[in-house]
Motif scaffolding. Sequence first.
Motif, PDB file in Angstrom:
ATOM      1  N   TYR A  99     -25.258  41.450  -2.902  1.00  0.00           N
ATOM      2  CA  TYR A  99     -26.312  41.830  -1.962  1.00  0.00           C
ATOM      3  C   TYR A  99     -26.374  43.348  -2.006  1.00  0.00           C
ATOM      4  O   TYR A  99     -25.411  44.019  -1.627  1.00  0.00           O
TER       5      TYR A  99
ATOM      6  N   LYS B 216     -23.223  45.406  -2.743  1.00  0.00           N
ATOM      7  CA  LYS B 216     -22.035  44.653  -2.374  1.00  0.00           C
ATOM      8  C   LYS B 216     -21.858  43.405  -3.245  1.00  0.00           C
ATOM      9  O   LYS B 216     -22.828  42.707  -3.527  1.00  0.00           O
TER      10      LYS B 216
ATOM     11  N   VAL C 142     -19.503  39.796  -3.928  1.00  0.00           N
ATOM     12  CA  VAL C 142     -18.501  38.819  -3.499  1.00  0.00           C
ATOM     13  C   VAL C 142     -18.139  37.984  -4.717  1.00  0.00           C
ATOM     14  O   VAL C 142     -19.015  37.436  -5.384  1.00  0.00           O
TER      15      VAL C 142
ATOM     16  N   THR D 129     -13.555  31.754  -0.164  1.00  0.00           N
ATOM     17  CA  THR D 129     -14.796  32.392   0.275  1.00  0.00           C
ATOM     18  C   THR D 129     -15.453  31.500   1.329  1.00  0.00           C
ATOM     19  O   THR D 129     -15.704  30.322   1.084  1.00  0.00           O
TER      20      THR D 129
ATOM     21  N   VAL E 106     -20.079  36.891  10.450  1.00  0.00           N
ATOM     22  CA  VAL E 106     -19.469  37.906   9.578  1.00  0.00           C
ATOM     23  C   VAL E 106     -18.240  38.502  10.262  1.00  0.00           C
ATOM     24  O   VAL E 106     -17.190  38.685   9.640  1.00  0.00           O
TER      25      VAL E 106
ATOM     26  N   HIS F 219     -18.002  35.413   4.386  1.00  0.00           N
ATOM     27  CA  HIS F 219     -18.260  36.345   3.278  1.00  0.00           C
ATOM     28  C   HIS F 219     -19.685  36.232   2.765  1.00  0.00           C
ATOM     29  O   HIS F 219     -20.219  37.142   2.142  1.00  0.00           O
ATOM     30  N   VAL F 220     -20.280  35.053   3.000  1.00  0.00           N
ATOM     31  CA  VAL F 220     -21.634  34.727   2.552  1.00  0.00           C
ATOM     32  C   VAL F 220     -22.268  33.972   3.718  1.00  0.00           C
ATOM     33  O   VAL F 220     -21.575  33.257   4.441  1.00  0.00           O
TER      34      VAL F 220
ATOM     35  N   VAL G 161     -26.717  42.387   8.793  1.00  0.00           N
ATOM     36  CA  VAL G 161     -25.458  42.279   8.028  1.00  0.00           C
ATOM     37  C   VAL G 161     -25.718  42.535   6.547  1.00  0.00           C
ATOM     38  O   VAL G 161     -26.851  42.413   6.080  1.00  0.00           O
ATOM     39  N   ASP G 162     -24.654  42.895   5.819  1.00  0.00           N
ATOM     40  CA  ASP G 162     -24.832  43.139   4.379  1.00  0.00           C
ATOM     41  C   ASP G 162     -23.904  42.251   3.556  1.00  0.00           C
ATOM     42  O   ASP G 162     -22.971  42.716   2.935  1.00  0.00           O
ATOM     43  N   VAL G 163     -24.181  40.942   3.615  1.00  0.00           N
ATOM     44  CA  VAL G 163     -23.430  39.976   2.808  1.00  0.00           C
ATOM     45  C   VAL G 163     -24.425  39.162   1.960  1.00  0.00           C
ATOM     46  O   VAL G 163     -25.591  39.031   2.335  1.00  0.00           O
TER      47      VAL G 163
END
Length: 293
Positions: A11, A14, A16, A25, A59, A64-65, A92-94
């Motif tokens: 994302y 970022k 994962v 995860t 989050v 994590h997602v 959020v930034d996931v």
Amino acid sequence: MVADLTTSLTYKDKTVEISRSRPTTIIGERINPTGRKKVLEALQKGEFDIVRKDALDQVAAGAHVLDVNAGVPGADEPELLEKVMRTVMDVVDVPLSIDTANPEALRRALEIYPGKALINSVNGEERSLNTVLPLAKEFGAAVIGLCMDDQGIPDTAEKRLAVAARIIERAGRYDIGPEDIIIDPLALALGADSNAGIIALRTIELVVQQFGCNISMGASNISYGLPDRKYVNSAFMAMAIYAGLSCPITNPLVTEIQTAILAADLALGRDDYAMRWIKAYRKRQKDAEANQG
Ligand code: THG
């Protein structure tokens, strides 16, 4: 030697990375009106506060997602899914898991998503394979492949493995590798079929052995209709992680689930010096103190 493939989701800047050699995860399930009446009512009214809160809370609790589903009966799903995604991405930034069976909604979601998304999902039906896989290729997304097809959900692990194999083979024709296919064995209700758990676990083992790919699952289905679901879910979660589940779709706000995942990672050597376990324990203590005072 069993392969241990890594699925990378992104994302913006970022990343994962999902694999069995890393901690599990967590894909947060809560942004979904299908399972949750409150979310359904809010989305029907065009209110997104609950989406914002569910994104932030999940989050903070260790997701994590985030899975995003905007399947509201009678609504314009492409439009609504875009709005829900934008709301989530504002706070959020996931990476996101795009949970839709609507090809138009999926295309639009992929068009606005800044990174490598997870598509939830494709299955073994021709129509699904022929619409979802080209989109995954076009947008460079990873895909969850459900172990079901035109005939429904197979009643044995061997037959579910065969569906997984077909999905992986068909993805290969689009040059999508097995590292970008995450197989979901499908967990059905134990209350309806006492073998539902063992079939899902056995499917995980077979798929991992044969393909080494990552495994996702909405593990809470197995307790459907039973009392005290969280205990059933957390025990099953730990067993499934041992079998090879690497990215469950679940609710990290439920302490029993969160601790089952952390304890499974600890027991499987994925938590050096128990650092993650201890950190989560301290956070629970702090949260409890804050709630008292
Ligand atoms: N596999 C894949 N994707 C999936 C599923 C799966 N997506 C949808 C679903 N199953 C997983 N997501 C949810 C989302 C919310 C709830 C359950 C599963 C949920 N259920 C509570 C209940 O059933 O009682 C409602 C509780 C509440 O209202 O808070 O919340 O299997 N690939």
